[in-house]
Structure formats: C-alpha cells, structure tokens
Enzyme design. Structure first.
Site, PDB file in Angstrom:
ATOM      1  N   LYS A  97       0.827  -1.220   0.000  1.00 33.32           N
ATOM      2  CA  LYS A  97       0.000   0.000   0.000  1.00 33.32           C
ATOM      3  C   LYS A  97       0.856   1.264   0.000  1.00 33.32           C
ATOM      4  O   LYS A  97       0.629   2.157  -0.803  1.00 33.32           O
ATOM      5  CB  LYS A  97      -0.887   0.059   1.256  1.00 33.32           C
TER       6      LYS A  97
ATOM      7  N   ARG B  18      -9.863   1.481   8.372  1.00 29.54           N
ATOM      8  CA  ARG B  18      -9.562   0.069   8.614  1.00 29.54           C
ATOM      9  C   ARG B  18     -10.643  -0.630   9.399  1.00 29.54           C
ATOM     10  O   ARG B  18     -10.554  -1.844   9.610  1.00 29.54           O
ATOM     11  CB  ARG B  18      -8.282  -0.031   9.430  1.00 29.54           C
TER      12      ARG B  18
ATOM     13  N   ARG C  94      11.302  -7.057   4.826  1.00 27.89           N
ATOM     14  CA  ARG C  94      11.251  -5.635   5.183  1.00 27.89           C
ATOM     15  C   ARG C  94      11.833  -5.420   6.584  1.00 27.89           C
ATOM     16  O   ARG C  94      12.498  -4.424   6.848  1.00 27.89           O
ATOM     17  CB  ARG C  94       9.802  -5.135   5.127  1.00 27.89           C
TER      18      ARG C  94
ATOM     19  N   ARG D 246      11.407  -2.447  11.383  1.00 25.50           N
ATOM     20  CA  ARG D 246      10.166  -2.045  12.061  1.00 25.50           C
ATOM     21  C   ARG D 246       9.837  -3.002  13.198  1.00 25.50           C
ATOM     22  O   ARG D 246       9.894  -4.212  13.034  1.00 25.50           O
ATOM     23  CB  ARG D 246       9.017  -2.040  11.049  1.00 25.50           C
TER      24      ARG D 246
ATOM     25  N   ARG E 169      -1.296  -9.232  12.905  1.00 21.95           N
ATOM     26  CA  ARG E 169      -1.799  -8.151  12.039  1.00 21.95           C
ATOM     27  C   ARG E 169      -2.657  -8.727  10.916  1.00 21.95           C
ATOM     28  O   ARG E 169      -3.658  -8.132  10.516  1.00 21.95           O
ATOM     29  CB  ARG E 169      -0.619  -7.352  11.478  1.00 21.95           C
TER      30      ARG E 169
END
Ligand code: ADP
Length: 186
Positions: free
Chosen positions: A8, A83, A122, A128, A139
């Site tokens: 996204k 969301r 990632r 992160r 998630r």
C-alpha cells in the site's frame, strides 16, 4: 486497502505523485509520533507493537486534523485508513463536511504466505518493531477480521478497484493506473 505487506505505502506514493495530492499514511504518522515520543506516539506504540489497531477515536481525530491541512484541500489519498467500519462512517462524515467525495478505493490482493515473506524481508531492511513473524500473523488476523469486510462495503458502493498485488512494484503500479485509467509518468 490491502493486508499488511501488500504494498500500500509503495503504491500510494506513485498514485499521490501522479495526482499531485498528499499520500496520508496513518501508519507513517503513528511511527513519526512514536519516534518523537509525543503523547500520541506513546499511546499508539502499545497497540502497534502488539499488531493491534490503535483505538478508532485516536485514529479518527488524527485523520480529521490531517485532512484539514491546506495541502489536502485539492484532494488526498489515504493509505491505511479506514480500517474498521467505525472509521468508514467517520470518514464519510468528515468528507461530507469538507466537500470531498471518495472517487475510488483500491484494494491490493496478495496471499498470506507471500506476505509473511515480504514482511520478514522488510524487517531486515527497515527494522520495524511490528515486523516479527508473531506480530505479522496477528496483524493478518486483525486485517481479516476487521478490515477485509470493508472491501464489500466499497464494492457495493461501486467505487472498488481490485488489483493483483503479485509481481514487481512497477507491474502493480501499472495495474492500478490502468484500473484508474491514467497514464503513469515514466
Ligand atoms: P501495515 O499495513 O503494513 O500493517 P501500517 O504502517 O499501515 O502497516 O500500520 C502499522 C500499524 O499502525 C497498524 O498495525 C496499527 O497498529 C496502526 N494503524 C495504522 N492505521 C490504522 C488505522 N486506520 N486504525 C487503527 N490503527 C492503525
């Protein structure tokens, strides 16, 4: 819209650049607040680290303030918002007030196993805190429970564009631009 790791944020930047509007990413705003250790960041961090959604009241207020900024006046692209169903309703109210309308909702589809791999990769690049396998799975669960149902809401409104998120970044961008009927700038 799309599950965590669908791309996204990456695609949002291309689309926003094309239309010369800001890409407003709730995840980025939360992360900026976490790194500056603001009260909002302190509140959000507890949820984000666990892979849970930040409460609607907090997120809604933040988005309301952001789309009131002058740069969003000509239009804006939201990445990671709404969301939840409550956020959908809140957004409807906000834009009715500003005189905007939702032109399109882009949903990027990628299957769960590919996503875990992308996110773990990632994690190595960006570090992160919420990109560990356990939190990634949480998630995904929350996305399936709370956010995937919004796809039907926007499909019924006739503004949903569904795009295959597999393959190279530029291939996905091309699919999005084709669906939005625009020509990418090189
Ligand atoms: P991703 O989609 O890859 O999980 P984001 O950067 O969009 O990442 O979001 C990271 C985290 O920020 C989410 O897991 C959640 O805790 C919080 N967050 C972002 N947007 C929202 C939202 N609209 N409502 C509630 N929480 C949000």
């Amino acid at each position: 819209m799309g599950p965590p790791g669908a791309g996204k944020g990456t695609q949002a930047r291309f689309v926003a650049e094309h239309f010369k509007i800001p890409a407003i990413s709730t995840g980025d705003i939360f992360r900026a607040n976490v790194s500056k250790n603001t009260p909002l960041g302190q509140e959000a961090k507890r949820y984000m680290d666990a892979g849970e959604y930040v409460p609607d009241e907090v997120t809604n207020l933040m988005v309301r303030d952001r789309i009131d900024e002058p740069d969003a006046e000509p239009g804006f692209l939201l990445d990671g918002y709404p969301r939840t169903l409550a956020q959908v309703e809140e957004l409807d109210g906000m834009i009715r007030f500003t005189g905007h309308a939702l032109d399109a909702v882009v949903s990027i589809a990628v299957d769960d196993e590919d996503l875990v791999q992308r996110l773990l990769q990632r994690a190595q690049l960006e570090g992160r805190a919420d990109d560990t396998e356990e939190v990634i799975r949480r998630r995904q669960e929350i996305y399936a429970e709370q956010t995937a149902p919004l796809i039907d809401v926007y499909r019924e409104r006739g503004i949903l564009i569904e795009v295959d998120g597999r393959g190279e970044v530029h291939e996905v961008t091309q699919r999005i631009f084709d669906a939005l009927d625009v020509v990418p700038e090189s």
